[in-house]
Design a protein around this motif. Sequence first.
Motif, PDB file in Angstrom:
ATOM      1  N   UNK A 202      21.240 -43.077   7.563  1.00 48.81           N
ATOM      2  CA  UNK A 202      22.309 -43.771   8.279  1.00 48.81           C
ATOM      3  C   UNK A 202      23.420 -44.032   7.268  1.00 48.81           C
ATOM      4  N   UNK A 203      24.606 -43.525   7.558  1.00 51.65           N
ATOM      5  CA  UNK A 203      25.736 -43.673   6.647  1.00 51.65           C
ATOM      6  C   UNK A 203      26.781 -44.588   7.279  1.00 51.65           C
ATOM      7  N   UNK A 204      27.072 -45.681   6.587  1.00 48.81           N
ATOM      8  CA  UNK A 204      28.096 -46.634   7.013  1.00 48.81           C
ATOM      9  C   UNK A 204      29.377 -46.293   6.263  1.00 48.81           C
ATOM     10  N   UNK A 205      30.441 -45.959   7.005  1.00 46.15           N
ATOM     11  CA  UNK A 205      31.669 -45.536   6.340  1.00 46.15           C
ATOM     12  C   UNK A 205      32.873 -46.319   6.862  1.00 46.15           C
ATOM     13  N   UNK A 206      33.877 -46.372   6.012  1.00 45.00           N
ATOM     14  CA  UNK A 206      35.186 -46.960   6.342  1.00 45.00           C
ATOM     15  C   UNK A 206      35.053 -48.404   6.842  1.00 45.00           C
ATOM     16  N   UNK A 207      34.037 -49.094   6.353  1.00 39.43           N
ATOM     17  CA  UNK A 207      33.849 -50.479   6.805  1.00 39.43           C
ATOM     18  C   UNK A 207      34.813 -51.418   6.071  1.00 39.43           C
ATOM     19  N   UNK A 208      35.549 -52.252   6.810  1.00 42.38           N
ATOM     20  CA  UNK A 208      36.460 -53.218   6.188  1.00 42.38           C
ATOM     21  C   UNK A 208      35.697 -54.473   5.761  1.00 42.38           C
ATOM     22  N   UNK A 209      36.427 -55.415   5.217  1.00 41.56           N
ATOM     23  CA  UNK A 209      35.803 -56.654   4.745  1.00 41.56           C
ATOM     24  C   UNK A 209      35.085 -57.385   5.874  1.00 41.56           C
ATOM     25  N   UNK A 210      35.632 -57.279   7.087  1.00 45.31           N
ATOM     26  CA  UNK A 210      35.019 -57.945   8.238  1.00 45.31           C
ATOM     27  C   UNK A 210      33.605 -57.462   8.515  1.00 45.31           C
ATOM     28  N   UNK A 211      33.254 -56.301   7.986  1.00 44.72           N
ATOM     29  CA  UNK A 211      31.923 -55.738   8.251  1.00 44.72           C
ATOM     30  C   UNK A 211      30.811 -56.684   7.810  1.00 44.72           C
ATOM     31  N   UNK A 212      31.088 -57.537   6.853  1.00 45.68           N
ATOM     32  CA  UNK A 212      30.039 -58.446   6.374  1.00 45.68           C
ATOM     33  C   UNK A 212      29.495 -59.303   7.516  1.00 45.68           C
ATOM     34  N   UNK A 213      30.310 -59.561   8.542  1.00 46.05           N
ATOM     35  CA  UNK A 213      29.855 -60.321   9.693  1.00 46.05           C
ATOM     36  C   UNK A 213      28.882 -59.492  10.533  1.00 46.05           C
ATOM     37  N   UNK A 214      29.174 -58.203  10.688  1.00 46.95           N
ATOM     38  CA  UNK A 214      28.270 -57.307  11.405  1.00 46.95           C
ATOM     39  C   UNK A 214      26.958 -57.189  10.644  1.00 46.95           C
ATOM     40  N   UNK A 215      27.053 -57.026   9.347  1.00 43.24           N
ATOM     41  CA  UNK A 215      25.856 -56.869   8.531  1.00 43.24           C
ATOM     42  C   UNK A 215      24.977 -58.120   8.600  1.00 43.24           C
ATOM     43  N   UNK A 216      25.585 -59.266   8.733  1.00 44.04           N
ATOM     44  CA  UNK A 216      24.809 -60.504   8.867  1.00 44.04           C
ATOM     45  C   UNK A 216      23.977 -60.501  10.152  1.00 44.04           C
TER      46      UNK A 216
END
Length: 291
Positions: A202-216
Amino acid sequence: MAVPPFTLDLAPLTDSLLEQSRVELRETPEIREKSIRELRQLLHEATDLHYRDDDDFLLIFLRPCHFYPESAIKMMRRIAEFKKNYSSLLKHVMPQDEKSAFTDHNIVNVLTNLDHKGRRVLIVNCGGPWDPKIVNSDQLFRIFYLVHLAAQLEVATQIRGVVVIMDFDGLSMKQIKALSPAFSKRLLTFIQEAMPLRLKEVHIIKQPYLFKMVWAFFKPFIQEKLGKRMHFHGSDMKSLHKFMDPDFLPANYGGNLPATNYGGKEWFPCIMDHVDHIEKWNSYGYANAIP
């Protein structure tokens, strides 16, 4: 009429595929025959389960379980449990129910070509292109679900597995709200417990800083095996290319192939070609759940 670019490879097992399966999955003609026989017996003894028991169908479960029949019957039971727990979402689901979500929006795509290891590549545009007010997270999940039902028909995919690229370019709060803890739990339970396919990367690409909320949302539900197969690249496509040969990637991801000019509209007919399999799959699971 132009020939659609998306067709499933329904060719039988080749010598090269069998060799790969022997090395990675323990598959030999002798083990295959023995495992099918034992899984069929286990299935007959599990009177609360309802599944087909022909050879080709049982192989869908034996291959991702490395031909251990006990593991395969456990997977079949987990699938039945998942379908029971999410019956309101999955009961009787058919491709035509989500035709607009497939064809009118560039959210989920499948590359027309395989990658350098002969694997199917699923693209998920879960950033800017996705408007959850038009295609909600339940519909997004059903698209994943229907795609996996088609993919499991390919012997090569059963053996080589699949790769997912999750593109978070343009991610904003409206997508983050849709990628809720409930959605995250459902998706990851499906992937890790109730999906009879080998998810290799699974490759996560072009994630912005906001992605940290998704990752949580996602992180609490990710088990060690999947966690080791997840890779984060940001906008560094050379990082992605360490895993995926650019000669097999479109220009969208720094690859040497032309940029993708196709989407769900082009490959939806391929899903529709296999509605019989999907309709039958809807009846499998717990025997008392058959409509």
